[in-house]
Structure formats: structure tokens, C-alpha cells
Design an enzyme around this catalytic site. Structure first.
Site, PDB file in Angstrom:
ATOM      1  N   ASP A  29       0.853  -1.183   0.000  1.00 30.04           N
ATOM      2  CA  ASP A  29       0.000   0.000   0.000  1.00 30.04           C
ATOM      3  C   ASP A  29       0.898   1.244   0.000  1.00 30.04           C
ATOM      4  OD1 ASP A  29      -3.228   0.520   1.024  1.00 30.04           O
ATOM      5  OD2 ASP A  29      -1.810   2.204   1.032  1.00 30.04           O
ATOM      6  N   ILE A  30       0.565   2.190  -0.874  1.00 27.26           N
ATOM      7  CA  ILE A  30       1.405   3.376  -1.047  1.00 27.26           C
ATOM      8  C   ILE A  30       1.284   4.336   0.149  1.00 27.26           C
ATOM      9  CG2 ILE A  30      -0.180   4.926  -2.287  1.00 27.26           C
ATOM     10  CD1 ILE A  30       3.375   4.100  -3.431  1.00 27.26           C
ATOM     11  N   ASN A  85     -12.641  -3.263   3.013  1.00 24.02           N
ATOM     12  CA  ASN A  85     -13.678  -2.250   3.138  1.00 24.02           C
ATOM     13  C   ASN A  85     -14.665  -2.485   1.999  1.00 24.02           C
ATOM     14  OD1 ASN A  85     -12.341  -0.977   5.323  1.00 24.02           O
ATOM     15  ND2 ASN A  85     -11.002   0.097   3.889  1.00 24.02           N
ATOM     16  N   GLN A  92     -14.785   1.839   1.617  1.00 23.30           N
ATOM     17  CA  GLN A  92     -14.096   1.517   0.361  1.00 23.30           C
ATOM     18  C   GLN A  92     -13.932   2.766  -0.489  1.00 23.30           C
ATOM     19  OE1 GLN A  92     -16.025  -1.494  -2.060  1.00 23.30           O
ATOM     20  NE2 GLN A  92     -14.301  -1.614  -3.488  1.00 23.30           N
ATOM     21  N   HIS A  98     -10.295  -5.194  -2.997  1.00 29.45           N
ATOM     22  CA  HIS A  98      -8.920  -5.446  -2.550  1.00 29.45           C
ATOM     23  C   HIS A  98      -8.949  -5.841  -1.085  1.00 29.45           C
ATOM     24  CE1 HIS A  98     -10.006  -1.206  -2.310  1.00 29.45           C
ATOM     25  NE2 HIS A  98      -9.268  -1.130  -1.201  1.00 29.45           N
ATOM     26  N   HIS A 100      -7.051  -5.974   2.375  1.00 24.64           N
ATOM     27  CA  HIS A 100      -5.935  -5.351   3.100  1.00 24.64           C
ATOM     28  C   HIS A 100      -5.301  -6.392   4.029  1.00 24.64           C
ATOM     29  CE1 HIS A 100      -6.762  -0.986   2.322  1.00 24.64           C
ATOM     30  NE2 HIS A 100      -8.002  -1.422   2.160  1.00 24.64           N
TER      31      HIS A 100
HETATM   32  P1  AMP Z   1      -9.829   1.405   0.466  1.00 26.66           P
HETATM   33  O1  AMP Z   1     -10.182   2.542   1.351  1.00 26.66           O
HETATM   34  O2  AMP Z   1     -10.141   0.076   1.125  1.00 26.66           O
HETATM   35  O3  AMP Z   1     -10.477   1.524  -0.901  1.00 26.66           O
HETATM   36  O4  AMP Z   1      -8.271   1.424   0.325  1.00 26.66           O
HETATM   37  C1  AMP Z   1      -7.607   1.767  -0.850  1.00 26.66           C
HETATM   38  C2  AMP Z   1      -6.144   1.643  -0.552  1.00 26.66           C
HETATM   39  O5  AMP Z   1      -5.425   1.703  -1.763  1.00 26.66           O
HETATM   40  C3  AMP Z   1      -5.607   2.742   0.374  1.00 26.66           C
HETATM   41  O6  AMP Z   1      -5.028   2.134   1.518  1.00 26.66           O
HETATM   42  C4  AMP Z   1      -4.581   3.439  -0.513  1.00 26.66           C
HETATM   43  O7  AMP Z   1      -3.466   3.887   0.233  1.00 26.66           O
HETATM   44  C5  AMP Z   1      -4.219   2.378  -1.517  1.00 26.66           C
HETATM   45  N1  AMP Z   1      -3.720   2.864  -2.792  1.00 26.66           N
HETATM   46  C6  AMP Z   1      -4.283   3.779  -3.593  1.00 26.66           C
HETATM   47  N2  AMP Z   1      -3.536   3.965  -4.704  1.00 26.66           N
HETATM   48  C7  AMP Z   1      -2.485   3.132  -4.590  1.00 26.66           C
HETATM   49  C8  AMP Z   1      -1.345   2.850  -5.417  1.00 26.66           C
HETATM   50  N3  AMP Z   1      -1.161   3.471  -6.601  1.00 26.66           N
HETATM   51  N4  AMP Z   1      -0.450   1.941  -5.000  1.00 26.66           N
HETATM   52  C9  AMP Z   1      -0.621   1.308  -3.814  1.00 26.66           C
HETATM   53  N5  AMP Z   1      -1.678   1.524  -2.994  1.00 26.66           N
HETATM   54  C10 AMP Z   1      -2.591   2.426  -3.373  1.00 26.66           C
END
Ligand code: AMP
Ligand code: ZN
Length: 133
Positions: A29-30, A85, A92, A98, A100
């Protein structure tokens, strides 16, 4: 498809891969909540769990397990919190399902899944159960 995770799958956006097979990709996760925070995605676009076929879901579950095994080997956490989420009310943000994976360490200050949502009042479980009959 204007989906950030599909763009990662098509390599338009780079990622730090943790695990990959024919059906799933796991990457760091970024914006990590903890060291090793990883997201695991199916290679087929699907917004939520309800949109994933049973066979893709089976493969995604295997991908989650393999990713956890890799993280266990590399970072040796004491445990994990794993989940997703689901929908906007569930937190979400990215509309491509995805999972986590949060590696956990003893006394890391985090809580259990039960700490995510605060109970707002008494719930009559017996009465509620009748709706599921
Ligand atoms: P969610 O709130 O469950 O939709 O989480 C989305 C997750 O994706 C968050 O934890 C973000 O930090 C992560 N995310 C978004 N863009 C990227 C990316 N380009 N590379 C890695 N993680 C990402
Ligand atoms: Zn997508």
C-alpha cells in the site's frame, strides 16, 4: 477502464509487488498504516465481493494466504489483521475489490476488528435472528 488498480495491473502505474500469480496481484500500500501493509487484488475488475465469481474468489483467497506467508517470512510479524472495506459506508475508496493485509506486532497500539465500529445501542440479537429464518 478508469480504475487505478486496473492501471496497476496493466502496468500504466508502477507497484511494489509482494506476490503475484495468474489470478491475483499483491502490492505494498502506497500510504501504509503499518510496515508491510499490503493490498491483494483479483486480476479481473470487480467492484465488491458481490461482483466476484466464486472461482475468482477462491483464487483471491489463495493469493491472500500466499501473500501472508511471504510477509511472515520477510517481516516476521506476531500476527495479522486481514479484511476489506466493502462499499462506501464500509470505507471503500477504490472501486476494485482489494483485501488489506496489516502485519501486526505485539503491543503495536492497534486494536482488533471490533474496535473499528462503536456500538450505538443495545441490539436484541434474538429478535434480529428471526429475520434470518
Ligand atoms: P480502500 O479505502 O479500502 O479503498 O483502500 C484503498 C487503498 O489503496 C488505500 O489504503 C490506498 O493507500 C491504496 N492505494 C491507492 N492507490 C495506490 C497505489 N497506486 N499503489 C498502492 N496503494 C494504493
Ligand atoms: Zn479495476
Amino acid at each position: 477502464m478508469d480504475c487505478i488498480f486496473c492501471k496497476i495491473l496493466s502496468k500504466q502505474i508502477p507497484n511494489y509487488t509482494v506476490y503475484e500469480d495468474d489470478h491475483t496481484l499483491a502490492f505494498l500500500d502506497i500510504f501504509p498504516c503499518v510496515k508491510g501493509h499490503t493490498v491483494v487484488i483479483p486480476k479481473v475488475h470487480a467492484e465488491t465481493l458481490f461482483d466476484v465469481s466464486d472461482s475468482d474468489l477462491s483464487a483471491l483467497t489463495v493469493g491472500v494466504k500466499r501473500s501472508m506467508e511471504k510477509i511472515q517470512t520477510v517481516l516476521q510479524p506476531n500476527g495479522f489483521t486481514v479484511g476489506w472495506n466493502h462499499g462506501s459506508a464500509g470505507g471503500q475508496a477504490v472501486p476494485h475489490i482489494h483485501v488489506h493485509i496489516f502485519p501486526r506486532w505485539d503491543k503495536d497500539g492497534g486494536g482488533s476488528m471490533h474496535s473499528i465500529i462503536k456500538k450505538t445501542g443495545e441490539i436484541d440479537v434474538a429478535a434480529l435472528a428471526k429475520q434470518f429464518i
